[in-house]
Motif scaffolding. Structure first.
Motif, PDB file in Angstrom:
ATOM      1  N   VAL A  96       0.828  -1.207   0.000  1.00  0.00           N
ATOM      2  CA  VAL A  96       0.000   0.000   0.000  1.00  0.00           C
ATOM      3  C   VAL A  96       0.863   1.258   0.000  1.00  0.00           C
ATOM      4  CG1 VAL A  96      -1.600   1.340   1.433  1.00  0.00           C
ATOM      5  CG2 VAL A  96      -2.017  -1.099   1.030  1.00  0.00           C
TER       6      VAL A  96
ATOM      7  N   ASN B 240      -0.998   4.546  -0.314  1.00  0.00           N
ATOM      8  CA  ASN B 240      -1.881   5.528   0.323  1.00  0.00           C
ATOM      9  C   ASN B 240      -2.837   4.786   1.248  1.00  0.00           C
ATOM     10  OD1 ASN B 240      -3.999   7.264   0.958  1.00  0.00           O
ATOM     11  ND2 ASN B 240      -3.879   8.355  -0.992  1.00  0.00           N
ATOM     12  N   PRO B 241      -2.551   4.796   2.547  1.00  0.00           N
ATOM     13  CA  PRO B 241      -3.369   4.024   3.485  1.00  0.00           C
ATOM     14  C   PRO B 241      -4.762   4.622   3.676  1.00  0.00           C
ATOM     15  CG  PRO B 241      -1.465   4.992   4.616  1.00  0.00           C
ATOM     16  CD  PRO B 241      -1.446   5.491   3.203  1.00  0.00           C
TER      17      PRO B 241
ATOM     18  N   PRO C 114      -7.778   2.881   0.718  1.00  0.00           N
ATOM     19  CA  PRO C 114      -6.350   2.676   0.474  1.00  0.00           C
ATOM     20  C   PRO C 114      -6.084   2.378  -1.000  1.00  0.00           C
ATOM     21  CG  PRO C 114      -7.327   0.680   1.394  1.00  0.00           C
ATOM     22  CD  PRO C 114      -8.454   1.660   1.187  1.00  0.00           C
TER      23      PRO C 114
ATOM     24  N   PRO D 273      -6.952  -2.311  -2.770  1.00  0.00           N
ATOM     25  CA  PRO D 273      -6.259  -3.380  -2.043  1.00  0.00           C
ATOM     26  C   PRO D 273      -6.728  -4.767  -2.492  1.00  0.00           C
ATOM     27  CG  PRO D 273      -7.921  -2.391  -0.640  1.00  0.00           C
ATOM     28  CD  PRO D 273      -7.949  -1.634  -1.933  1.00  0.00           C
TER      29      PRO D 273
END
Lengths: 144, 163
Positions: free
Chosen positions: A49, A51-52, A55, A99
Motif C-alpha cells: 500500500v 496511500n493508506p 487505500p 487493495p
C-alpha cells in the motif's frame, strides 16, 4: 539464471521463472498461462500500500509489476542469449489500484537483434478497466 | 522589505509544512517494507535512501537490485518532493513516470534518490529525480514524472503558481 529460465519455458511452467527472483517473492508475484498468454499476478498484501487513507497500492509496486511482467512476457516469447536489461520504462497510471490482486500482461511489439519493445497493461477486477499501462525497451541479444 | 518577524513566521510555517510532508511520506506502508529512509526534505526537494537488502535482488547470481525496487524508490522520492512543494498538504497520485536505467546498481551498496519538483500548477506537479550510489558518482537511473494534485481525499486545490 538464463538456464533456469530456459528450463521453465521448456517445462511450460512460467511460475518457475519467478521462484529464483527474491524481489518477485517480496512483491508476491506469480505467473500463469491463460489460454496461451503469460499472465503475471501481484497478490495483494498490506505492505504494497502507498496511500493508506484510500487505500491504494503504491505506484512503485505497479511500476515494478509492469516491468516484471514485461520481462517475463519477453522471456516467454523470444529467444535471447542474455537476460533482458531494462533501458527505459514509462508508466501511465490510469486509475487508483485498490487493495486487491493485480494482473498484468505484456505484448512484445518489436523484437530486434539488440532491442525489444514491450507494451504491458495492468488491471484488477475488469480487464477493460486498466489501472496502469507501460511501454518499455529492453536490451537483448539475439542471434542472426 | 519584509519585517524580521514575518520572515521568522514564514520560516516556522515552512518547517511545519516540511515536517508534515515528511510525516506523510513516512506513513506509506510500502516505503517501510522497502526499508526506505527519508534523509532530507527541502522546499521542493526530497532525498531518500534505499538500504541494500537481499529481498530486493532481481538476479541472485549477481546480487543486483531489481529495477522495480529502483522504480518504487524514485516514485516515492518524487512524490515526497511534490509534498514538499505544495503550500498545504494534499493527496497526490502519480500520473506518469518515465525511468531510464543508465547502469546497474552495484550489489551491496545503498541507493540514494534525489527529487526536485520543478513546478506545481492547479492540478499537476512536475518532478525530476535521480538515483545514485553516492554524491559525485554517475547516476544509476534518471526519472521524470507528473503527479495529479488533490485527488479523491483532497478538497482545496492550490491557486497555481510555482513551487
Amino acid at each position: 539464471m538464463l538456464g533456469h529460465i530456459l528450463a521453465a519455458r521448456a517445462a511450460g511452467e512460467p511460475d518457475r521463472l519467478l521462484a529464483a527472483i527474491p524481489y518477485a517473492q517480496f512483491l508476491g508475484l506469480s505467473a500463469s498461462l491463460d489460454s496461451g498468454e503469460l499472465l503475471t499476478t501481484m497478490r495483494y498484501a498490506p505492505h504494497l500500500v502507498g496511500n493508506p487513507a484510500l487505500p491504494a497500492l503504491h505506484g512503485g509496486t505497479l511500476g515494478a509489476l509492469l516491468e516484471s511482467a514485461a520481462v517475463f512476457s519477453l522471456l516467454w516469447a523470444a529467444e535471447t542469449a542474455v537476460l533482458p536489461k531494462t533501458i527505459t520504462i514509462t508508466v501511465d497510471y490510469l486509475r487508483s489500484a485498490g487493495p486487491k490482486d493485480t494482473h498484468a500482461r505484456g505484448l512484445v511489439t518489436r523484437l530486434g537483434r539488440r532491442v525489444a519493445a514491450v507494451r504491458v497493461d495492468a488491471w484488477q477486477d475488469d480487464r477493460t478497466q486498466l489501472c496502469a499501462t507501460a511501454t518499455a525497451h529492453f536490451l537483448i541479444k539475439r542471434e542472426g | 522589505m519584509t519585517a524580521p518577524e514575518d520572515e521568522a513566521a514564514a520560516a516556522r510555517r515552512r518547517d511545519r509544512r516540511l515536517a508534515m510532508a515528511r510525516a506523510f511520506a513516512d506513513n506509506v506502508p510500502h516505503n517501510h517494507a522497502l526499508g526506505i529512509v527519508i534523509e532530507a526534505m527541502g522546499d521542493a526537494t526530497a532525498r531518500f535512501r534505499l538500504p541494500y537488502a537481499a529481498k530486493l535482488v532481481g538476479n541472485p547470481e549477481t546480487g543486483v537490485l531489481h529495477g522495480g525496487a529502483i522504480t518504487a524508490l524514485l516514485d516515492a522520492c518524487a512524490g515526497a518532493a511534490v509534498f514538499a512543494a505544495l503550500p498545504q498538504l494534499q493527496p497526490i497520485a502519480t500520473l506518469d513516470l518515465r525511468i531510464d536505467y543508465l547502469r546497474p546498481a552495484e550489489p551491496g551498496r545503498d541507493v540514494w534518490a534525489e527529487a526536485t519538483c520543478h513546478h506545481t500548477s492547479k492540478n499537476v506537479a512536475f518532478v525530476r529525480a535521480l538515483a545514485f550510489h553516492a554524491d559525485g558518482e554517475p547516476p544509476i537511473a534518471t526519472a521524470a514524472g507528473t503527479f495529479m494534485i488533490a485527488t479523491k481525499l483532497g478538497n482545496v486545490a492550490p491557486r497555481g503558481g510555482g513551487a
